[in-house]
Design a protein around this motif. Structure first.
Motif, PDB file in Angstrom:
ATOM      1  N   SER A   1       0.851  -1.187   0.000  1.00 19.76           N
ATOM      2  CA  SER A   1       0.000   0.000   0.000  1.00 19.76           C
ATOM      3  C   SER A   1       0.887   1.238   0.000  1.00 19.76           C
ATOM      4  O   SER A   1       2.110   1.150   0.076  1.00 19.76           O
ATOM      5  CB  SER A   1      -0.921   0.003   1.229  1.00 19.76           C
TER       6      SER A   1
ATOM      7  N   GLY B   1     -11.818  -9.578   0.102  1.00 18.90           N
ATOM      8  CA  GLY B   1     -12.153  -8.483  -0.808  1.00 18.90           C
ATOM      9  C   GLY B   1     -12.159  -7.143  -0.093  1.00 18.90           C
ATOM     10  O   GLY B   1     -11.645  -6.140  -0.622  1.00 18.90           O
ATOM     11  N   ALA B   2     -12.711  -7.116   1.117  1.00 21.94           N
ATOM     12  CA  ALA B   2     -12.722  -5.872   1.891  1.00 21.94           C
ATOM     13  C   ALA B   2     -11.303  -5.458   2.274  1.00 21.94           C
ATOM     14  O   ALA B   2     -10.968  -4.263   2.258  1.00 21.94           O
ATOM     15  CB  ALA B   2     -13.578  -6.060   3.148  1.00 21.94           C
TER      16      ALA B   2
ATOM     17  N   ARG C   1      -8.471  -6.094   0.638  1.00 22.22           N
ATOM     18  CA  ARG C   1      -7.719  -5.625  -0.523  1.00 22.22           C
ATOM     19  C   ARG C   1      -8.109  -4.220  -0.935  1.00 22.22           C
ATOM     20  O   ARG C   1      -7.296  -3.482  -1.491  1.00 22.22           O
ATOM     21  CB  ARG C   1      -7.911  -6.619  -1.677  1.00 22.22           C
ATOM     22  N   GLU C   2      -9.340  -3.828  -0.668  1.00 19.08           N
ATOM     23  CA  GLU C   2      -9.745  -2.446  -0.919  1.00 19.08           C
ATOM     24  C   GLU C   2      -9.284  -1.524   0.205  1.00 19.08           C
ATOM     25  O   GLU C   2      -8.816  -0.412  -0.040  1.00 19.08           O
ATOM     26  CB  GLU C   2     -11.268  -2.364  -1.059  1.00 19.08           C
TER      27      GLU C   2
ATOM     28  N   ILE D   1      -5.716  -0.049   0.385  1.00 20.46           N
ATOM     29  CA  ILE D   1      -5.469   1.061  -0.548  1.00 20.46           C
ATOM     30  C   ILE D   1      -6.111   2.342  -0.040  1.00 20.46           C
ATOM     31  O   ILE D   1      -5.518   3.423  -0.124  1.00 20.46           O
ATOM     32  CB  ILE D   1      -6.015   0.695  -1.945  1.00 20.46           C
ATOM     33  N   ASP D   2      -7.308   2.225   0.525  1.00 22.93           N
ATOM     34  CA  ASP D   2      -8.084   3.415   0.879  1.00 22.93           C
ATOM     35  C   ASP D   2      -7.742   3.986   2.251  1.00 22.93           C
ATOM     36  O   ASP D   2      -7.774   5.202   2.441  1.00 22.93           O
ATOM     37  CB  ASP D   2      -9.587   3.092   0.848  1.00 22.93           C
TER      38      ASP D   2
ATOM     39  N   ARG E   1     -13.050  -1.566   8.434  1.00 24.27           N
ATOM     40  CA  ARG E   1     -13.700  -1.921   7.156  1.00 24.27           C
ATOM     41  C   ARG E   1     -14.101  -3.388   7.141  1.00 24.27           C
ATOM     42  O   ARG E   1     -15.204  -3.729   6.687  1.00 24.27           O
ATOM     43  CB  ARG E   1     -12.727  -1.612   6.016  1.00 24.27           C
TER      44      ARG E   1
ATOM     45  N   ARG F   1     -17.902  -5.066   7.072  1.00 25.73           N
ATOM     46  CA  ARG F   1     -18.279  -6.038   6.056  1.00 25.73           C
ATOM     47  C   ARG F   1     -19.056  -7.201   6.667  1.00 25.73           C
ATOM     48  O   ARG F   1     -20.096  -7.627   6.145  1.00 25.73           O
ATOM     49  CB  ARG F   1     -17.017  -6.555   5.385  1.00 25.73           C
TER      50      ARG F   1
END
Length: 370
Positions: free
Chosen positions: A170, A197-198, A200-201, A204-205, A215, A219
């Motif tokens: 990241s 999936g949560a 991996r997003e 980045i965010d 996050r 989820r």
């Protein structure tokens, strides 16, 4: 990650019970048996009649050959029975009819078996591709961190169970995740896919590791909102190796603490354990972060409770800290070979417990200094 290789090894060992394609050596017994019977009966015509062994050739062939090869082998058997100078017993018409009937049944069995194996291979290939899409093998290096690990699903037919892991680069450094979903086996794969999936997003965010945990917590809360009496939760440990700094940030959400391997010493990190993911707490009351300075040669071992909760016949848990310290003391160079280290620990767990019925994950992180 060697879960796929282990499953293939298990398929080779238990092919008859699993219905998987047989190993290559199974093709040798039918022709060898036929050749042995012909040779013995020819060289020693006074020996007892061995025609009953000839009848077993085509059923053995049906275990590994296709219907065409089985039919050819059955035809060869019948041809040899009709050669008067060969001395292959003295079969009557009833014996020949019986062997012919057995051969025909063997051809049918070989056709059914071959069709079932093709379907099984196709289904297994699709399932393996889907599971590897959820939990792909990690490269040996992610950013400045070398990674090695071992993943063992509780269900032998599965590549993915209730454990999950990931390592991503990241803007804030290398971030890693090791976790364990409530339950195990194929029933937990959907939750594993959602959490990964949560993650991996989020890597980045989110600028902070606490935000990544929040996050994933959200989820699980969202996924279980429409289901009554659902207790969907997961434990996880988050690690961050920030750029430009020789430290590691650790965050635990109800998960076993990582181990710090520093020379011959093995220490459990004193990270505060926050609530598990899925309770809706991580976003409002994030777990406390632990920052640990890293020195040259330091290694971090993150794992799931399938390792430390493995029990022997007396019910005693696997003493991970003591056994790991003994391994390193006996062979200090093992810490420089993370794949060998995880394999040694896994072999020792099996020696202690005999069999492990929970999902198991071990990840070794070897960060390079900046």
């Amino acid at each position: 990650m060697r879960a796929a290789a282990r499953r293939r090894d298990a398929d080779q060992r238990d092919w008859l019970l699993r219905g998987t394609p047989p190993p290559p050596w199974v093709r040798w017994p039918p022709p060898l048996l036929l050749a042995a019977v012909v040779l013995i009966q020819t060289l020693t015509p006074q020996t007892p009649d061995l025609i009953f062994l000839v009848a077993a050739v085509t059923p053995l062939a049906a275990l590994s050959y296709g219907p065409t090869a089985t039919a050819l082998l059955g035809g060869l058997v019948l041809l040899l029975l009709t050669l008067p100078g060969l001395g292959l017993g003295h079969p009557g018409s009833g014996d020949q009819l019986t062997i012919t009937f057995i051969a025909l049944l063997s051809v049918l069995f070989a056709w059914v078996r071959g069709r079932r194996e093709r379907q099984l291979v196709m289904v297994s290939t699709v399932a393996e591709a889907a599971q590897l899409a959820v939990l792909p093998p990690l490269p040996d290096r992610v950013g400045r961190v070398r990674c090695a690990g071992l993943y063992q699903a509780a269900q032998r037919e599965s590549l993915v169970g209730g454990d999950f892991f990931d390592v991503r680069v990241s803007a804030h450094g290398v971030r890693a995740l090791v976790g364990d979903v409530q339950g195990h086996g194929l029933a937990a794969v959907g939750t594993v896919a959602a959490l990964l999936g949560a993650f991996r997003e989020a890597v980045i965010d989110m600028a902070e590791l606490e935000g990544v945990a929040a996050r994933l917590d959200r989820r699980l809360v969202v996924d279980s909102a429409d289901e009554e009496h659902t207790e969907l939760f997961a434990t996880a440990v988050f690690l961050e190796f920030p750029d430009g700094s020789d430290v590691v940030h650790v965050l635990s959400c109800g998960h076993p603490a990582p181990l710090l391997l520093r020379g011959p010493d093995v220490t459990e990190l004193s990270v505060a354990s926050g609530p598990p993911l899925g309770l809706g707490i991580a976003g409002t009351a994030p777990p406390e972060r632990l920052t640990v300075p890293l020195f040259p040669g330091d290694r971090l071992l993150a794992l799931t409770d399938g390792v430390c909760e493995a029990r022997d016949a007396t019910g005693a848990f696997y003493p991970l800290l003591e056994r790991l310290s003994a391994m390193i003391e006996a062979d200090p160079a093992v810490v420089d070979d993370p794949p060998a280290l995880t394999e040694q620990v896994w072999s020792d767990v099996l020696r202690h417990a005999g069999a492990v019925r929970d999902d198991v994950t071990m990840m070794v992180f070897a960060p390079e200094r900046r």
